[in-house]
Design an enzyme around this catalytic site. Structure first.
Site, PDB file in Angstrom:
ATOM      1  CG  ASP A   1     -61.948  85.407  83.274  1.00 39.54           C
ATOM      2  OD1 ASP A   1     -61.095  84.717  83.282  1.00 39.54           O
ATOM      3  OD2 ASP A   1     -62.669  86.147  84.153  1.00 39.54           O
TER       4      ASP A   1
ATOM      5  CG  ASN B   1     -57.115  93.084  86.220  1.00 39.61           C
ATOM      6  OD1 ASN B   1     -56.179  93.283  87.182  1.00 39.61           O
ATOM      7  ND2 ASN B   1     -56.948  92.254  85.360  1.00 39.61           N
TER       8      ASN B   1
ATOM      9  CE  LYS C   1     -60.010  78.770  87.155  1.00 37.18           C
ATOM     10  NZ  LYS C   1     -59.690  80.104  86.576  1.00 37.18           N
TER      11      LYS C   1
ATOM     12  CE  LYS D   1     -57.201 107.301  68.830  1.00 35.10           C
ATOM     13  NZ  LYS D   1     -57.027 108.971  68.627  1.00 35.10           N
TER      14      LYS D   1
ATOM     15  N   PRO E   1     -57.342  81.699  76.927  1.00 33.04           N
ATOM     16  CG  PRO E   1     -55.268  81.473  76.470  1.00 33.04           C
ATOM     17  CD  PRO E   1     -56.509  82.445  76.046  1.00 33.04           C
ATOM     18  CG  ASP E   2     -58.524  79.070  83.339  1.00 32.39           C
ATOM     19  OD1 ASP E   2     -57.409  79.016  83.953  1.00 32.39           O
ATOM     20  OD2 ASP E   2     -59.429  79.278  84.234  1.00 32.39           O
ATOM     21  CB  ILE E   3     -52.741  80.491  82.253  1.00 33.27           C
ATOM     22  CG1 ILE E   3     -52.941  81.586  81.165  1.00 33.27           C
ATOM     23  CG2 ILE E   3     -51.065  80.052  82.397  1.00 33.27           C
ATOM     24  CD1 ILE E   3     -52.110  82.870  81.497  1.00 33.27           C
TER      25      ILE E   3
HETATM   26  N1  CTP Z   1     -56.429  82.228  85.636  1.00 36.42           N
HETATM   27  C1  CTP Z   1     -55.731  81.773  84.548  1.00 36.42           C
HETATM   28  N2  CTP Z   1     -55.888  82.143  83.362  1.00 36.42           N
HETATM   29  C2  CTP Z   1     -57.097  82.749  83.144  1.00 36.42           C
HETATM   30  C3  CTP Z   1     -58.072  83.010  84.312  1.00 36.42           C
HETATM   31  C4  CTP Z   1     -57.584  82.780  85.353  1.00 36.42           C
HETATM   32  O1  CTP Z   1     -54.318  81.188  84.778  1.00 36.42           O
HETATM   33  N3  CTP Z   1     -57.488  82.871  81.746  1.00 36.42           N
HETATM   34  C5  CTP Z   1     -56.188  81.852  87.013  1.00 36.42           C
HETATM   35  C6  CTP Z   1     -55.652  82.867  87.944  1.00 36.42           C
HETATM   36  O2  CTP Z   1     -54.321  83.381  87.834  1.00 36.42           O
HETATM   37  C7  CTP Z   1     -56.086  82.601  89.377  1.00 36.42           C
HETATM   38  C8  CTP Z   1     -57.157  81.695  89.025  1.00 36.42           C
HETATM   39  O3  CTP Z   1     -57.160  81.074  87.776  1.00 36.42           O
HETATM   40  O4  CTP Z   1     -54.881  81.605  89.653  1.00 36.42           O
HETATM   41  C9  CTP Z   1     -58.451  82.128  89.287  1.00 36.42           C
HETATM   42  O5  CTP Z   1     -58.868  83.155  88.818  1.00 36.42           O
HETATM   43  P1  CTP Z   1     -60.456  83.692  88.560  1.00 36.42           P
HETATM   44  O6  CTP Z   1     -60.392  84.951  87.801  1.00 36.42           O
HETATM   45  O7  CTP Z   1     -60.611  83.953  89.962  1.00 36.42           O
HETATM   46  O8  CTP Z   1     -61.181  82.336  87.743  1.00 36.42           O
HETATM   47  P2  CTP Z   1     -62.008  82.426  86.931  1.00 36.42           P
HETATM   48  O9  CTP Z   1     -61.845  80.943  86.098  1.00 36.42           O
HETATM   49  O10 CTP Z   1     -62.063  83.869  85.956  1.00 36.42           O
HETATM   50  O11 CTP Z   1     -63.559  82.400  87.644  1.00 36.42           O
HETATM   51  P3  CTP Z   1     -64.708  83.467  87.611  1.00 36.42           P
HETATM   52  O12 CTP Z   1     -65.816  82.484  86.924  1.00 36.42           O
HETATM   53  O13 CTP Z   1     -65.091  83.699  89.013  1.00 36.42           O
HETATM   54  O14 CTP Z   1     -64.310  84.563  86.883  1.00 36.42           O
END
Ligand code: CTP
Length: 393
Positions: free
Chosen positions: A277, A209, A339, A286, A302-304
């Site tokens: 995400d 991104n 979160k 390749k 994983p959502d960190i």
């Molecule tokens: N974040 C994270 N791990 C992920 C995705 C997001 O730690 N896999 C953290 C980002 O560093 C940021 C916060 O979550 O601090 C918000 O990220 P954002 O991408 O806006 O949230 P999403 O959960 O992806 O929400 P959306 O549904 O808008 O995509």
């Protein structure tokens, strides 16, 4: 009352200096102006004098000025010297220590902090000579703001526009504010994530991104300046490691999650990274055009932030970022709850924030929402670092 000496250089953006003077006066800052010969092609001494309600100085050789106030005194009676717009030529002269007119003489003679807001054509800003001059000035202790990005008067597009007057004012107020206690965060460990992640499709392709990492790096640097031990877990960026910061480089979201886990425990964590995400189950070799499916199989990452927020090793203060293009505050509040974060710093990225140098943020906490004016990412970082210090105190 705080006073600044405003040096107005020659450039089409000189008209914005008028708005800057007005904003400074409104904020209770006295302004005395110096107009360069180039600047005088764009604004008149009369305009600056009327707005600043003070005499405007233009020439090194004006005996009347010398009699009233020598240029050495002029360079020292202010608390801060501001150069806006700072042209490529003026930055070059400053970097070289030249003093061939009133503005450059004052800049060489001053013992006060100097803040420069550049404005020039994008090619001039990106020229190796300007890059070198800006780096030299920063080493010399001059605060050089990053120019804004956008359409320019010359018809080109890119970085080089004078930052908005409100953003310059925020930087001026920051520079005039008393130095924060340097050891405010001594003995504290703060974890920062920054930059994008790269999710491999095969050994040569990836999904990523537009995050530049600038905001996260600035926060890591600002926390270190307050004495914190800072671990910066960073996705791929082109940025230098801020002074005093320990940097751990990662590529993918999974690697970032592992590096964050390994860096715990922390007193506070600021999750600025733009984490992907989704990832792809990467092919070991390749992929040729013929091997490619018409769609990629995506697997959730994983959502960190959420893992930390709901986990047993949650830092005492947990801060997330939310980049939104619409319904900014509603989404931020929802993310804060989902979160398990204490604060969400929400920013509207519908404009040029992503990869850019300025940021307009809203701080969403249990106590409500605080909206900050658009300002340089460095200034956002300093403010946030001070907030963190006070919250941990
Ligand atoms: N974040 C994270 N791990 C992920 C995705 C997001 O730690 N896999 C953290 C980002 O560093 C940021 C916060 O979550 O601090 C918000 O990220 P954002 O991408 O806006 O949230 P999403 O959960 O992806 O929400 P959306 O549904 O808008 O995509």
């Amino acid at each position: 009352m705080k006073r600044i000496l405003l040096i107005v250089g020659g450039g089409i953006a000189a008209y914005k200096a008028c708005e800057l003077i007005r904003l400074c006066r409104k904020a209770g800052i006295a302004v005395r102006c110096v107009l360069t010969d180039g600047g005088a092609h764009f604004v008149t001494p009369m305009t600056l004098a009327a707005l600043s309600e003070a005499p405007v100085h233009t020439s090194l050789w004006d005996l009347k000025d010398e009699a009233e106030m020598g240029h050495i005194q002029l360079s020292r009676e202010a608390d801060l010297v501001v150069v806006a717009p700072a042209t490529a030529d003026l930055l070059a002269k400053m970097a070289a220590g030249m003093a061939d007119d009133l503005a450059t003489t004052l800049l060489l003679a001053t013992d006060k902090p100097v803040l420069a807001a550049p404005a020039m054509n994008v090619r001039m800003w990106q020229h190796a000579a300007t890059t070198r001059n800006v780096a030299q000035l920063r080493r010399d202790g001059v605060t050089v703001l990053e120019p804004d990005e956008g359409a320019m008067a010359c018809g080109e597009y890119g970085p080089g526009r004078l930052p908005e007057p409100a953003a310059i004012l925020a930087a001026i107020e920051r520079a005039l504010a008393p130095e924060p206690e340097p050891a405010l965060l001594a003995g504290r460990h703060v974890l920062v994530t920054a930059g994008p992640t790269q999710e491999a499709i095969d050994p040569v392709r990836y999904i990523a991104n537009r995050s530049s990492g600038r905001q996260g790096y600035a926060i890591a640097g600002a926390l270190a300046k307050l004495g914190a031990r800072v671990t910066l877990v960073s996705g791929p960026t082109a940025l230098p490691t801020p002074q005093g910061v320990t940097r751990v480089d990662v590529e993918s979201a999974q690697q970032m999650a592992d590096a964050v886990e390994a860096a715990l425990p922390a007193d506070a964590a600021v999750m600025v990274a733009a984490v992907a995400d989704w990832r792809v189950n990467a092919a070991p070799r390749k992929l040729a055009k013929g091997d490619m499916e018409s769609r990629l199989e995506l697997v959730p990452n994983p959502d960190i932030l959420a893992t930390l927020g709901h986990g047993p090793r949650r830092p005492g203060l947990l801060i997330g970022f939310a980049a939104e293009t619409h319904d900014v505050l509603a989404h931020a509040a929802e993310k804060r709850a989902r979160k398990g974060a204490d604060w969400i710093v929400a920013n509207d990225v519908s404009g040029d924030v992503m990869g850019g140098t300025a940021n307009a943020v809203h701080l969403v906490t249990a106590n409500g929402v605080e909206s900050w004016e658009r300002m340089d990412k460095e200034v956002v970082a300093q403010r946030l670092a001070e907030r963190i210090a006070h919250a941990l105190a």
